[in-house]
Design a protein around this motif. Structure first.
Motif, PDB file in Angstrom:
ATOM      1  N   GLY A 491       0.800  -1.210   0.000  1.00  0.00           N
ATOM      2  CA  GLY A 491       0.000   0.000   0.000  1.00  0.00           C
ATOM      3  C   GLY A 491       0.836   1.263   0.000  1.00  0.00           C
ATOM      4  O   GLY A 491       0.325   2.339   0.250  1.00  0.00           O
ATOM      5  N   VAL A 492       2.139   1.140  -0.280  1.00  0.00           N
ATOM      6  CA  VAL A 492       2.995   2.317  -0.323  1.00  0.00           C
ATOM      7  C   VAL A 492       2.521   3.259  -1.429  1.00  0.00           C
ATOM      8  O   VAL A 492       2.540   4.469  -1.297  1.00  0.00           O
ATOM      9  CB  VAL A 492       4.468   1.914  -0.570  1.00  0.00           C
ATOM     10  CG1 VAL A 492       5.335   3.134  -0.721  1.00  0.00           C
ATOM     11  CG2 VAL A 492       4.958   1.057   0.566  1.00  0.00           C
ATOM     12  N   ALA A 493       2.020   2.674  -2.518  1.00  0.00           N
ATOM     13  CA  ALA A 493       1.617   3.485  -3.663  1.00  0.00           C
ATOM     14  C   ALA A 493       0.195   4.007  -3.524  1.00  0.00           C
ATOM     15  O   ALA A 493      -0.285   4.714  -4.385  1.00  0.00           O
ATOM     16  CB  ALA A 493       1.751   2.670  -4.942  1.00  0.00           C
ATOM     17  N   GLY A 494      -0.492   3.669  -2.449  1.00  0.00           N
ATOM     18  CA  GLY A 494      -1.879   4.101  -2.291  1.00  0.00           C
ATOM     19  C   GLY A 494      -2.766   2.905  -2.031  1.00  0.00           C
ATOM     20  O   GLY A 494      -2.310   1.770  -2.004  1.00  0.00           O
ATOM     21  N   GLY A 495      -4.033   3.164  -1.845  1.00  0.00           N
ATOM     22  CA  GLY A 495      -4.941   2.068  -1.542  1.00  0.00           C
ATOM     23  C   GLY A 495      -4.784   1.616  -0.106  1.00  0.00           C
ATOM     24  O   GLY A 495      -4.197   2.303   0.719  1.00  0.00           O
ATOM     25  N   THR A 496      -5.311   0.437   0.208  1.00  0.00           N
ATOM     26  CA  THR A 496      -5.216  -0.025   1.582  1.00  0.00           C
ATOM     27  C   THR A 496      -3.853  -0.664   1.815  1.00  0.00           C
ATOM     28  O   THR A 496      -3.346  -1.397   0.973  1.00  0.00           O
ATOM     29  CB  THR A 496      -6.305  -1.058   1.886  1.00  0.00           C
ATOM     30  OG1 THR A 496      -6.377  -1.944   0.761  1.00  0.00           O
ATOM     31  CG2 THR A 496      -7.642  -0.410   2.092  1.00  0.00           C
ATOM     32  N   ALA A 497      -3.287  -0.377   2.953  1.00  0.00           N
ATOM     33  CA  ALA A 497      -1.938  -0.854   3.245  1.00  0.00           C
ATOM     34  C   ALA A 497      -1.995  -2.078   4.157  1.00  0.00           C
ATOM     35  O   ALA A 497      -2.828  -2.144   5.057  1.00  0.00           O
ATOM     36  CB  ALA A 497      -1.128   0.249   3.909  1.00  0.00           C
TER      37      ALA A 497
ATOM     38  N   PHE B  71       4.116  14.992  -3.745  1.00  0.00           N
ATOM     39  CA  PHE B  71       2.747  15.011  -3.249  1.00  0.00           C
ATOM     40  C   PHE B  71       2.244  13.585  -3.020  1.00  0.00           C
ATOM     41  O   PHE B  71       1.570  13.306  -2.033  1.00  0.00           O
ATOM     42  CB  PHE B  71       1.838  15.748  -4.242  1.00  0.00           C
ATOM     43  CG  PHE B  71       0.497  16.067  -3.673  1.00  0.00           C
ATOM     44  CD1 PHE B  71       0.359  17.081  -2.739  1.00  0.00           C
ATOM     45  CD2 PHE B  71      -0.629  15.347  -4.035  1.00  0.00           C
ATOM     46  CE1 PHE B  71      -0.871  17.377  -2.192  1.00  0.00           C
ATOM     47  CE2 PHE B  71      -1.865  15.635  -3.491  1.00  0.00           C
ATOM     48  CZ  PHE B  71      -1.990  16.656  -2.568  1.00  0.00           C
ATOM     49  N   GLU B  72       2.609  12.661  -3.918  1.00  0.00           N
ATOM     50  CA  GLU B  72       2.115  11.285  -3.825  1.00  0.00           C
ATOM     51  C   GLU B  72       2.665  10.571  -2.579  1.00  0.00           C
ATOM     52  O   GLU B  72       2.074   9.621  -2.090  1.00  0.00           O
ATOM     53  CB  GLU B  72       2.509  10.464  -5.059  1.00  0.00           C
ATOM     54  CG  GLU B  72       2.037  11.023  -6.378  1.00  0.00           C
ATOM     55  CD  GLU B  72       2.913  12.158  -6.861  1.00  0.00           C
ATOM     56  OE1 GLU B  72       4.142  11.998  -6.909  1.00  0.00           O
ATOM     57  OE2 GLU B  72       2.360  13.239  -7.167  1.00  0.00           O
ATOM     58  N   ASN B  76       1.366   8.617   2.608  1.00  0.00           N
ATOM     59  CA  ASN B  76       1.953   7.424   3.196  1.00  0.00           C
ATOM     60  C   ASN B  76       2.997   7.754   4.261  1.00  0.00           C
ATOM     61  O   ASN B  76       3.029   7.163   5.332  1.00  0.00           O
ATOM     62  CB  ASN B  76       2.572   6.594   2.087  1.00  0.00           C
ATOM     63  CG  ASN B  76       2.602   5.164   2.451  1.00  0.00           C
ATOM     64  OD1 ASN B  76       1.595   4.624   2.884  1.00  0.00           O
ATOM     65  ND2 ASN B  76       3.757   4.561   2.323  1.00  0.00           N
ATOM     66  N   ASP B  77       3.840   8.738   3.949  1.00  0.00           N
ATOM     67  CA  ASP B  77       4.887   9.122   4.899  1.00  0.00           C
ATOM     68  C   ASP B  77       4.266   9.690   6.171  1.00  0.00           C
ATOM     69  O   ASP B  77       4.735   9.431   7.276  1.00  0.00           O
ATOM     70  CB  ASP B  77       5.835  10.156   4.270  1.00  0.00           C
ATOM     71  CG  ASP B  77       6.695   9.535   3.196  1.00  0.00           C
ATOM     72  OD1 ASP B  77       6.539   8.321   2.966  1.00  0.00           O
ATOM     73  OD2 ASP B  77       7.515  10.244   2.588  1.00  0.00           O
ATOM     74  N   PHE B  78       3.214  10.465   5.992  1.00  0.00           N
ATOM     75  CA  PHE B  78       2.555  11.077   7.145  1.00  0.00           C
ATOM     76  C   PHE B  78       1.961   9.991   8.039  1.00  0.00           C
ATOM     77  O   PHE B  78       2.150   9.998   9.254  1.00  0.00           O
ATOM     78  CB  PHE B  78       1.459  12.027   6.628  1.00  0.00           C
ATOM     79  CG  PHE B  78       0.843  12.902   7.692  1.00  0.00           C
ATOM     80  CD1 PHE B  78       1.562  13.954   8.232  1.00  0.00           C
ATOM     81  CD2 PHE B  78      -0.444  12.683   8.136  1.00  0.00           C
ATOM     82  CE1 PHE B  78       1.002  14.774   9.199  1.00  0.00           C
ATOM     83  CE2 PHE B  78      -1.014  13.499   9.100  1.00  0.00           C
ATOM     84  CZ  PHE B  78      -0.287  14.542   9.626  1.00  0.00           C
ATOM     85  N   THR B  79       1.260   9.030   7.421  1.00  0.00           N
ATOM     86  CA  THR B  79       0.657   7.947   8.194  1.00  0.00           C
ATOM     87  C   THR B  79       1.720   7.131   8.910  1.00  0.00           C
ATOM     88  O   THR B  79       1.524   6.682  10.032  1.00  0.00           O
ATOM     89  CB  THR B  79      -0.138   7.014   7.268  1.00  0.00           C
ATOM     90  OG1 THR B  79      -0.841   7.809   6.326  1.00  0.00           O
ATOM     91  CG2 THR B  79      -1.102   6.164   8.031  1.00  0.00           C
ATOM     92  N   ALA B  80       2.850   6.918   8.246  1.00  0.00           N
ATOM     93  CA  ALA B  80       3.875   6.061   8.835  1.00  0.00           C
ATOM     94  C   ALA B  80       4.659   6.791   9.928  1.00  0.00           C
ATOM     95  O   ALA B  80       5.064   6.176  10.914  1.00  0.00           O
ATOM     96  CB  ALA B  80       4.823   5.567   7.750  1.00  0.00           C
ATOM     97  N   GLY B  93      -2.199  18.246   2.028  1.00  0.00           N
ATOM     98  CA  GLY B  93      -2.785  16.963   1.642  1.00  0.00           C
ATOM     99  C   GLY B  93      -4.080  17.127   0.894  1.00  0.00           C
ATOM    100  O   GLY B  93      -4.621  18.231   0.783  1.00  0.00           O
ATOM    101  N   ALA B  94      -4.587  16.006   0.356  1.00  0.00           N
ATOM    102  CA  ALA B  94      -5.839  15.997  -0.390  1.00  0.00           C
ATOM    103  C   ALA B  94      -6.955  15.482   0.513  1.00  0.00           C
ATOM    104  O   ALA B  94      -6.714  14.686   1.408  1.00  0.00           O
ATOM    105  CB  ALA B  94      -5.722  15.127  -1.624  1.00  0.00           C
TER     106      ALA B  94
END
Lengths: 531, 405
Positions: A491-497, B71-72, B76-80, B93-94
């Motif tokens: 899910g690094v690229a998006g979607g559910t991780a 941006f992409e 993910n980085d924020f969540t991690a 963010g979006a």
């Protein structure tokens, strides 16, 4: 210098070097000083960040390195230590951490600690009291206890977390509209509050009840100059690990899956990650959703890496044989040309090929297939062929180089002898050249297999794993190899991780490659017996 | 003896190196008032935020550190990193990340107070989750029909068929180019056309918030799938999976395509043609409602400087000057009402604004994360000639299965 002298010098017992420091020793001292300084910095910052694991590991590493370089024993370690240290930090640590994550449910909805989940529950639950005005506010202090002073209907009231707001007589309102002087309280300057992180944390966490009646809500401030009434209906019982919603009466209990679940099955949005044992490993094989696509992906991964090694080795060897023949003119120029694909960065070549293979706008269909509409990247089988072809293009120069070198080192006498004995060109290739060649190239073939097993770049740049397998989760596609499927699942690229499952799969891949390489290297020893 | 000397020298040298290092870091940390605000941003917004940050630094005495990321990568980085304590105080963010960020517990609510009235209601709604506002909105974006005025004029076609007719009459090589992200599929760009068949991705309740009930199944969904098939490789060929973002822009910019469906971010790629922007025409009879995305600033739930961060967001960024600077740095439709009205004098912005007024906010519920892969793949397969109803319904079943977990 005679041999004995040199040996003495090496042992450092040559007269003249014992009296002062040799230059080598000074250099070593400087280098070690830098290493130690760096190590101490890391230890100090680890201490400050309270990450005891990093601190422990760093102390052990630093002591080990100093022992190795400042004692006379352990000579081999003096050469190996830097490599081992880097191996430990960059490989084993990553591996260990991946292993740890593989046994947790770390992923979407389970990404922090339980305390953070509780914080989040409170954040999500605490609502602004409808129609609450914004009261001008000042942070105040009385005998070490923080409080708020607010202006309500022109009068100044102050209170703390335990004492509801009460009117303060003779207080003064400043020019900003907020209380400037509050008798009995020390007013904290706003600048002071804003620049002190510890104080900020206390102020943000502070809730001052508006009155004795909890229904009225509590004053909280978000930026330190206005107070607004908020109310929260959650209660956290740390002993019982339950969150109680006083409004609905639901009791959310912490379960062993990292979620707060109520009796009626409803759960709070935010969870935390917990250990789940071998579940991720089991799931990779038993969960119907993952098992079928992953089996397909695994088979294709093997097919892809084996076929890539075979085709590129074959083509490279063929070119090597051809261009090893002295009858060919301009061999050097041609060899250079044939090595060119190797000189371009692989991801650029892959992107280029992606464009060239486009069924409508690409040159491949236009030039070689008479403008036919062949969807190279959209058909599961053709996409696999395209990947093999592009990877062949990318990797044959390597084998061309390696085989050219190996061919030139073959002993001319053996070949001459075979010729005298009447062996034809094919017989010579099969019985002499190929076996001798394999002795030096087989280990490289195994390495190449292991590399292609994890060749993420070409898959990602050429097809992104697509076209997707109908119904496969996380967009797993028919050209996905294990490593790119893991990337999709993570899910690094998006979607559910799902980092837990992705880590478990990485470990399986690691074990598979390790076992195959070990077996294969064992087999290649047999080849060496030919010599 | 030599050994002791060596150790002494080592300690001395280490000490020297160490003090010289720490002297450096001491200067860095001691300069400001002690508080440091870390903001993650992407490259486009960096200059605008920097301007606001400098003004803020001067007034508050705090240090503002901007960290630039893709941006992409931000979501993910924020969540991690927020749970580890290494995250920023604020990130750009979006709005469609909101559900995932709330489930991860990494965002804090914010209270704009009176400033909220200055923002477009749709932008506030987009950042509202379970009745709570989680970010300061600053821009809206949506896709719209972009047309080559030299080929088809600037008048908006009302229906897909009308548009195709005009495109064909113009003599352009293809009437329209629609990006499908190659073989990956791009349900985002296609969504306006999908909603014109009455097949929303998730059903909305009366208040307009999305439920987790999939809405694109049944007859409307099948009708859309049939339409995709008719216009795909097995039919007219107007939709093709050979077109990715770059090819799409190349086709349109070279005049080979008369129309395209793109967002404001692509306008700079159309330097060689004169363009007009209009709402997306209806293909299925109902109004085409594209996804509207909102960008804004999220506040970390684990921020060490929550007061300072709120102060920066509410009292500095939520002002007209800062919003204007953000708009000038990266021209998207502003979420700040007075600014939006002001920039609507630009016909291109006005076109996107009109399109966004037909649009619906992209769902921000966490379930949305599971949808894209299935959805994109099904559209790609149907455009490539797969059986429309069968593929579409299989996708709905798989989606329901994935969401039920």
């Amino acid at each position: 210098m005679t041999i004995t002298e040199r040996a003495e010098a090496r042992r450092g017992s040559r007269p003249g070097t014992t009296r002062g420091f040799s230059w080598g020793f000074v250099v070593k001292l400087l280098l070690m000083a830098i290493v130690n300084a760096f190590g101490l910095t890391v230890i100090l910052s680890a201490y400050r960040a309270e990450s005891w694991l990093v601190l422990g590991i760093m102390v052990a590493l630093l002591v080990a390195v100093d022992v190795v370089y400042f004692t006379k024993r352990a000579l081999p370690l003096k050469y190996l230590a830097p490599g081992l240290a880097f191996l430990f930090v960059f490989q084993l640590f990553t591996l260990g951490y991946t292993g740890y994550v593989a046994f947790t449910n770390y992923g979407s909805g389970h990404s922090g600690s339980m305390q953070q989940a509780v914080d989040a529950a409170f954040i999500q639950d605490e609502q602004r009291v409808p129609d609450s005005p914004a009261y001008p506010l000042t942070v105040v202090e009385r005998s070490g206890e923080l409080g708020f002073a607010v202006v309500v209907d022109g009068e100044v009231r102050a209170g703390t977390a335990l004492e509801p707001l009460a009117e303060v007589a003779d207080a003064e309102v400043g020019s900003s509209g907020a209380p400037a002087e509050v008798p009995g309280w020390t007013v904290l300057e706003r600048a002071q509050v804003l620049t002190d992180p510890a104080l900020q944390e206390q102020v943000v966490a502070l809730r001052v009840p508006f009155s004795e009646d909890p229904e009225d809500g509590s004053i909280r401030t978000r930026e330190g100059s206005t107070g607004v009434l908020y109310s929260s209906s959650l209660q956290w019982d740390e002993e019982a690990r339950t969150l109680t919603d006083t409004e609905t009466g639901l009791v959310y209990t912490a379960d062993d899956r990292g979620s707060f679940v109520a009796d009626d099955g409803s759960r709070l949005a935010t969870g935390w990650y917990v250990g789940v044992g071998f579940e991720n490993f089991v799931r990779a094989f038993t969960d119907a959703k993952f098992a079928a696509p992953l089996l397909q992906v695994t088979l294709w991964t093997f097919a892809f890496s084996i076929l890539t090694v075979l085709t590129s080795f074959g083509l490279g060897l063929l070119f090597a044989l051809i261009f090893n023949d002295p009858r060919i003119r301009a061999r050097k120029v041609l060899r250079t040309l044939f090595i060119l694909p190797y000189a371009f960065p692989a991801f650029m070549s892959a992107l280029l090929w992606r464009g060239m293979l486009n069924s409508e706008f690409g040159v491949v269909n236009d030039l070689f297939f008479f403008g036919a509409d062949i969807n190279w990247l959209g058909d599961p089988l053709l996409a696999k062929l395209a990947i093999l072809w592009v990877n062949l293009w990318l990797s044959y120069p390597y084998w061309f180089l390696v085989c050219t070198g190996a061919l030139q080192s073959l002993s001319g006498e053996t070949l001459e002898a075979a010729k005298v004995d009447g062996a034809g060109p094919f017989r010579r290739f099969r019985s002499i050249i190929l076996p001798l060649l394999l002795v030096s190239t087989a280990p490289l073939a195994i390495a190449s297999f292991a590399f292609n097993f994890n060749n993420f770049t070409i898959i990602y740049m050429l097809t992104e794993g697509g076209p997707s397998i109908p119904g496969a989760p996380n967009g797993i596609g028919s050209t996905d190899i294990l490593i790119s499927a893991i990337y999709a699942i993570s899910g690094v690229a998006g979607g559910t991780a799902d980092y837990g499952l992705a880590s478990a799969l990485s470990i399986i891949v690691f074990v598979v490659i390790g076992v195959i390489s070990a077996i294969a290297f064992r087999q290649t020893r047999k080849l060496e017996e030919i010599q | 003896m030599r050994k002791q000397l060596g150790i002494a020298a080592l300690v001395l040298a280490s000490g020297l190196v160490l003090t010289s290092c720490s002297a450096d870091s001491g200067e860095e940390g001691g300069g400001g008032g002690g508080a440091e605000l870390v903001i993650w941003t992407d490259a486009e917004r960096e200059p605008a935020i920097r301007a606001a940050a400098e003004a803020f630094e001067e007034e508050s005495g705090a240090t503002v550190t901007l960290v630039q990321k893709n941006f992409e990568d931000l979501r993910n980085d924020f969540t991690a990193q927020v749970p580890t304590g290494e995250g920023p105080d604020i990130t750009v963010g979006a709005h469609d990340w909101l559900g995932a960020l709330v489930t991860a517990g990494v965002v804090d609510t914010i209270d704009l107070g009176d400033a909220a009235e200055q923002f477009e209601q749709v932008s506030l709604d987009a950042f509202t989750y379970d009745g709570q506002l989680y970010a300061l909105p600053y821009s809206l974006e949506t896709v719209a029909l972009v047309q080559n005025t030299a080929l088809v004029g600037s008048e908006a076609p009302a229906t897909w068929d009308e548009m195709i007719q005009r495109g064909v009459d113009s003599g352009a090589e293809r009437p329209i180019a629609i990006n499908t992200a190659g073989e990956t599929g791009d349900a985002y760009t296609m969504y306006g056309l999908q909603t014109s068949f009455g097949a929303p991705v998730f059903v909305q309740d009366e208040s307009g918030s999305y439920t987790n009930e999939v809405g694109m199944g049944g007859q409307p969904g099948e009708a859309f799938a049939g339409w995709l098939h008719e216009n795909g490789s097995a039919g007219t060929g107007y939709l093709s999976t050979t077109i990715d973002y770059d090819i799409n822009n190349e086709l349109f910019n070279s005049g080979q395509a008369a129309y395209t469906i793109q967002g404001p971010w692509a306008i700079s790629s159309y330097a060689d043609v004169d363009v007009a922007v209009n709402p997306i025409p209806s293909a299925g009879g109902e109004t085409a409602a594209p996804f509207v995305g909102v960008q804004g600033f999220y506040l970390s739930s684990q921020s060490d400087n929550a007061l300072l961060a709120n102060e920066f967001l509410v009292n500095y960024l939520a002002t007209e000057d800062s919003q204007r600077a953000l708009y000038e740095a990266d021209p998207r439709i502003p979420a700040y009402s007075s600014l939006a009205a002001e920039v609507a004098s630009d016909p291109i912005i006005a076109g996107f604004l009109a399109s966004s007024q037909n649009g619906v906010p992209m769902p921000s519920i966490p379930e949305m994360g599971s949808v894209w892969d299935f959805w994109n793949a099904a559209e790609t397969q149907i455009i490539n000639g797969a059986d429309p109803s069968g593929t579409w319904n299989a996708m709905i079943t798989e989606l329901d299965g994935a969401l039920a977990e």
